[in-house]
Design an enzyme around this catalytic site. Structure first.
Site, PDB file in Angstrom:
ATOM      1  CG  ASP A 129      -6.067  -8.344  14.563  1.00 54.07           C
ATOM      2  OD1 ASP A 129      -5.174  -7.473  14.600  1.00 54.07           O
ATOM      3  OD2 ASP A 129      -6.698  -8.621  13.530  1.00 54.07           O
ATOM      4  NE  ARG A 176       3.437   5.401   5.276  1.00 54.94           N
ATOM      5  CZ  ARG A 176       3.281   4.178   4.785  1.00 54.94           C
ATOM      6  NH1 ARG A 176       2.135   3.525   4.960  1.00 54.94           N
ATOM      7  NH2 ARG A 176       4.252   3.590   4.112  1.00 54.94           N
ATOM      8  CE  LYS A 177       7.358   0.186   8.640  1.00 49.51           C
ATOM      9  NZ  LYS A 177       8.676  -0.478   8.520  1.00 49.51           N
TER      10      LYS A 177
END
Length: 212
Positions: A129, A176-177
């Site tokens: 992550d 925004r991704k």
């Protein structure tokens, strides 16, 4: 306890050489005890480390160096999990030129296990992550974002007390991704242990209000 410099006499010299070449802070890489000094010596001889440091395509930075003092002191991976039997040695971190790819090299100790001798899957997810963030956030608006989706596949168990390579690559950005891929691999043969895909989203920023 033996003097660290005496335990591994070449560590300081080697670190200073790379600091000079890569404009890094030497103090952040010097081993703090004899056990870490042994890891530092191993690190210097890893073929993958030598390859990355001799490549013009990769630039070495200080892992967690982007964090301020408060964030670093409260960080799970930068501080809480640092120490003997854990992530004792600060990982090495390399970016490509446009920060769409990142490689980290880390030693995972014997006290990070789920099953005895096998690194906990939750830790592997945490490492992936964070690594996905390294290739996503620099390419998002305002250089910030949050994990919206994280999918993992555990391919093979990761034995404790070994060096691993964590590799990440940005797939694409859509407004925004940011979509990215990362994997934890065997340091020598590239065998994939665990891999992940992520979606990071940059928060919507309110437009400035017009002056009255």
């Amino acid at each position: 306890m033996p003097n660290v410099a005496e335990a591994v006499p070449n560590v300081t010299m080697s670190i200073n050489r790379h600091v000079s070449e890569k404009k890094m802070s030497a103090d952040t890489l010097l081993p703090l005890d004899a056990e870490e000094a042994v890891l530092a010596e191993q690190e210097e001889q890893l073929p993958k480390v030598l390859e990355l440091r001799n490549s013009d395509a990769w630039h070495e930075v200080v892992a967690y160096g982007h964090l301020n003092d408060s964030a670093r002191s409260h960080s799970l991976t930068a501080t809480t999990l640092r120490g003997p039997g854990m992530i004792h040695r600060r990982p090495l971190k390399f970016f490509n030129e446009d920060k769409t790819e990142c490689i980290m090299i880390a030693h995972l100790g014997t006290n990070l296990c789920g099953h005895d001798g096998i690194i906990h899957g939750g830790l592997l997810a945490t490492l992936l992550d964070e690594h996905l963030a390294y290739v996503s956030l620099p390419n998002l608006p305002n250089f910030t974002g949050f994990t919206a989706n994280l999918n993992l596949d555990y391919r093979r168990p990761v034995k404790s007390d070994q060096w691993v390579l964590i590799r990440g690559k940005l797939d694409r950005v859509e407004g925004r991704k940011a979509f990215a891929y990362a994997a934890i691999e065997h340091i020598d043969d590239g065998t994939v242990f665990t891999e992940a895909k992520s979606l990071y989203i940059s928060p919507r920023m309110d437009a400035p209000k017009a002056a009255a």
